[in-house]
Design an enzyme around this catalytic site. Structure first.
Site, PDB file in Angstrom:
ATOM      1  N   LYS A 158       0.835  -1.207   0.000  1.00 19.37           N
ATOM      2  CA  LYS A 158       0.000   0.000   0.000  1.00 19.37           C
ATOM      3  C   LYS A 158       0.865   1.250   0.000  1.00 19.37           C
ATOM      4  CE  LYS A 158      -3.923  -1.949   2.573  1.00 19.37           C
ATOM      5  NZ  LYS A 158      -4.784  -1.823   3.768  1.00 19.37           N
ATOM      6  N   GLY A 164      -8.193   4.779   1.151  1.00 20.01           N
ATOM      7  CA  GLY A 164      -9.440   4.623   0.408  1.00 20.01           C
ATOM      8  C   GLY A 164      -9.294   3.732  -0.811  1.00 20.01           C
ATOM      9  N   TYR A 202      -2.430  -9.668   3.760  1.00 16.56           N
ATOM     10  CA  TYR A 202      -3.678  -9.414   3.037  1.00 16.56           C
ATOM     11  C   TYR A 202      -4.768 -10.369   3.519  1.00 16.56           C
ATOM     12  CZ  TYR A 202      -7.043  -8.912  -0.744  1.00 16.56           C
ATOM     13  OH  TYR A 202      -8.186  -8.693  -1.452  1.00 16.56           O
ATOM     14  N   ARG A 292     -12.303  13.302   9.127  1.00 20.72           N
ATOM     15  CA  ARG A 292     -13.345  14.198   8.612  1.00 20.72           C
ATOM     16  C   ARG A 292     -14.711  13.644   9.014  1.00 20.72           C
ATOM     17  NH1 ARG A 292     -11.925  10.533   4.548  1.00 20.72           N
ATOM     18  NH2 ARG A 292     -13.706   9.247   3.959  1.00 20.72           N
ATOM     19  N   VAL A 295     -19.549  10.644   4.634  1.00 18.82           N
ATOM     20  CA  VAL A 295     -20.831  10.594   3.936  1.00 18.82           C
ATOM     21  C   VAL A 295     -21.872   9.877   4.806  1.00 18.82           C
ATOM     22  CG1 VAL A 295     -22.046   9.653   1.917  1.00 18.82           C
ATOM     23  CG2 VAL A 295     -19.728  10.579   1.648  1.00 18.82           C
TER      24      VAL A 295
HETATM   25  C1  MV4 Z   1      -6.922  -4.338   2.898  1.00 17.83           C
HETATM   26  C2  MV4 Z   1      -7.736  -5.445   2.609  1.00 17.83           C
HETATM   27  C3  MV4 Z   1      -7.306  -6.682   3.037  1.00 17.83           C
HETATM   28  N1  MV4 Z   1      -6.140  -6.819   3.702  1.00 17.83           N
HETATM   29  N2  MV4 Z   1      -5.766  -4.530   3.560  1.00 17.83           N
HETATM   30  C4  MV4 Z   1      -9.591  -1.099   0.647  1.00 17.83           C
HETATM   31  C5  MV4 Z   1      -9.746   0.331   0.946  1.00 17.83           C
HETATM   32  C6  MV4 Z   1      -8.589   0.744   1.740  1.00 17.83           C
HETATM   33  N3  MV4 Z   1      -9.047   1.418   2.912  1.00 17.83           N
HETATM   34  C7  MV4 Z   1      -7.859  -0.525   2.074  1.00 17.83           C
HETATM   35  N4  MV4 Z   1      -8.649  -1.607   1.551  1.00 17.83           N
HETATM   36  C8  MV4 Z   1      -8.405  -2.885   1.885  1.00 17.83           C
HETATM   37  N5  MV4 Z   1      -7.260  -3.113   2.541  1.00 17.83           N
HETATM   38  C9  MV4 Z   1      -5.401  -5.736   3.944  1.00 17.83           C
HETATM   39  N6  MV4 Z   1      -4.265  -5.881   4.616  1.00 17.83           N
HETATM   40  C10 MV4 Z   1      -8.937  -5.214   1.950  1.00 17.83           C
HETATM   41  C11 MV4 Z   1      -9.269  -3.940   1.586  1.00 17.83           C
HETATM   42  C12 MV4 Z   1     -10.518  -3.762   0.929  1.00 17.83           C
HETATM   43  C13 MV4 Z   1     -10.704  -4.130  -0.392  1.00 17.83           C
HETATM   44  C14 MV4 Z   1      -9.668  -4.631  -1.142  1.00 17.83           C
HETATM   45  C15 MV4 Z   1      -9.871  -5.017  -2.437  1.00 17.83           C
HETATM   46  C16 MV4 Z   1     -11.144  -4.885  -3.016  1.00 17.83           C
HETATM   47  C17 MV4 Z   1     -12.181  -4.361  -2.304  1.00 17.83           C
HETATM   48  C18 MV4 Z   1     -11.981  -3.989  -0.980  1.00 17.83           C
HETATM   49  C19 MV4 Z   1     -13.020  -3.471  -0.254  1.00 17.83           C
HETATM   50  C20 MV4 Z   1     -12.807  -3.096   1.039  1.00 17.83           C
HETATM   51  C21 MV4 Z   1     -11.560  -3.244   1.635  1.00 17.83           C
END
Ligand code: MV4
Length: 449
Positions: A158, A164, A202, A292, A295
């Site tokens: 990341k 987001g 993950y 913040r 929504v």
């Molecule tokens: C993740 C995750 C799973 N494992 N991190 C998505 C939005 C952002 N705030 C971080 N997100 C995620 N982080 C780890 N370590 C799953 C998400 C995630 C997501 C990822 C892929 C497709 C759709 C998603 C929807 C919500 C959260």
């Protein structure tokens, strides 16, 4: 309390802030772009100032224009709403250097939580559960391999400056890691001007659950329960509900306590949200903090009876948070459907003239919208034209009220996501409350129109 507040936003959230200001006897200043000449927030504000052409870079993100508008009208404070400048630490510093009060947390907190690798570190040190991963940013491949070996596949790379869902790369085997790091770094450099990345374990099938918090300038902090936000598409939430159907009351307390710990670790003052991922086994982990109003704040207002925007203004003006944790009693169940001007099947934007609009009403229905019959939705900004929120004694009653509200909404002239919502409300997995962040993908594969 402030006498006059400038609202640096548009659409339904600008109206929402005006509602709170009127309840508190505060005068309001609207700012608007040339595309928003006929927008409703102009009409209900006491004064308004045009701040530039349609593109948000020249209007709602135009810091000198917004500061000038506040100075010309004699506003003492700026409410940023969500999006636009709401999480811009530099804007907060500029506003404060001009003796304007920012309705939100300090620039320092916003900057700290905007750096997602640093936020992870702060939370870990505070005792908030975080996913196994790197200690801060990783710059070289050797460190990345070490971290990945320790925590095991799959991992996610990341961007520190992301959030987001922007700037993420899922890695399922070690041979993909080097490429993922390099790609994530260069994408982050281009998107945010900061190529820093970090690594986390993950989770393949988590729920996205977030906790609303309020903190004041005297070190008090409370939580207002959680929102279930797993139903999203491309990181845009579609339906949210409060409370989450996945949590027991004991899990709710544990997560709430962790959120308060997070608030205290950041000296948090104002309204904020702690995002968690909930794993299949019931464990949860800090993901990010949103500094913040969001929504979906309205469903928390429905189940707690607390006016969050009113508290934002009171806290910013120096009031003490007199609400205590024991005063927060969750009542019933609330659901929100975001109504977007888009095709319900293709998700393509559908801006244009709203020919007829009749919002639904009746017991347990709340509409936050800046739409009206004769309003032209501009193609320039995001496609959300309003939110339908319902409150019921339990989830089943809330679902029934949402079906009733959506099916009695007249919104003609543009396509909207209402037909999509009505399909989701008939889905067996949704009705059972059994879903994860993978819900929308699976749903779109099984839905028939
Ligand atoms: C993740 C995750 C799973 N494992 N991190 C998505 C939005 C952002 N705030 C971080 N997100 C995620 N982080 C780890 N370590 C799953 C998400 C995630 C997501 C990822 C892929 C497709 C759709 C998603 C929807 C919500 C959260």
């Amino acid at each position: 309390m402030f006498e006059k507040v400038l609202i640096a936003n548009r659409g339904e959230i600008a109206l929402r802030v005006i509602w709170a200001c009127r309840d508190l006897g505060i005068k309001t200043v609207a700012v608007y772009s040339e595309a928003d000449r006929y927008a409703l927030h102009r009409r209900f504000a006491d004064e308004d100032v045009c701040i530039g052409p349609a593109p948000s870079s020249q209007s709602y993100l135009n810091i000198p224009a917004i500061i000038s508008a506040a100075e010309i009208t004699g506003a003492e404070a700026i409410h940023p709403g969500y999006g636009f400048l709401s999480e811009n630490a530099h804007f907060i510093e500029v506003a404060e250097s001009c003796n304007l009060c920012f309705v939100g947390p300090s620039a320092q907190t916003v900057r700290m939580m905007g750096d997602k690798a640093q936020a992870r570190k702060v939370m870990m040190e505070a005792g908030v559960p975080v996913l196994p991963g790197s200690d801060g940013p990783v710059s070289d491949f050797e460190t990345a391999v070490k971290v990945a070996k320790k925590i095991g596949m799959p991992v996610i790379v990341k961007a520190s400056a992301g959030g987001g869902g922007r700037g993420m790369r899922i890695v399922r085997s070690e041979d993909e890691l080097e490429n993922a790091i390099a790609t994530a770094q260069s994408e982050a450099e281009i998107a945010f001007g900061n190529g820093e990345v970090y690594i986390e374990k993950y989770l393949t099938n988590p729920r996205h659950i977030e906790v609303q918090i309020l903190g004041d300038k005297f070190g008090h902090a409370i939580h207002l329960g959680e929102r279930e936000c797993s139903i999203q598409r491309r990181h845009q939430k579609i339906i949210e509900e409060a409370p989450s159907p996945a949590l027991t009351s004991s899990q709710r307390k544990t997560m709430g306590d962790a959120a308060v710990l997070a608030a205290k670790a950041t000296n948090y003052n104002n309204a904020g949200t702690i995002e968690f991922l909930l794993d299949d086994d019931g464990s949860f982990y800090f993901m990010e903090m949103n500094t913040r109003i969001q929504v979906e704040h309205g469903i928390t207002e429905l189940v707690t009876g607390v006016d969050l925007v009113k508290w934002q203004l009171m806290i910013a003006s120096g009031c003490e948070l007199t609400l205590k944790q024991k005063d927060i009693v969750l009542q019933g169940h609330a659901i929100e459907c975001r109504i977007n001007a888009e095709d319900p099947q293709s998700f393509r934007p559908s801006p244009g003239l709203i020919e007829h609009f009749h919002p639904p009403g009746g017991p347990g229905v709340r509409i936050d919208s800046a739409a009206y019959g004769g309003y032209r939705v501009p193609p320039t900004y995001d496609s959300m034209v309003g939110k339908v929120m319902v409150h019921g004694g339990d989830r089943q009653e809330a679902v029934a009220r949402m079906r009733r509200a959506l099916s009695m909404t007249v919104l003609e002239g543009i396509s909207t996501s209402i037909p999509l919502h009505l399909k989701i409300l008939d889905d067996p997995q949704f009705l059972k409350g059994e879903f994860s962040t993978r819900f929308m993908e699976d749903f779109l594969n099984r839905v028939s129109w």
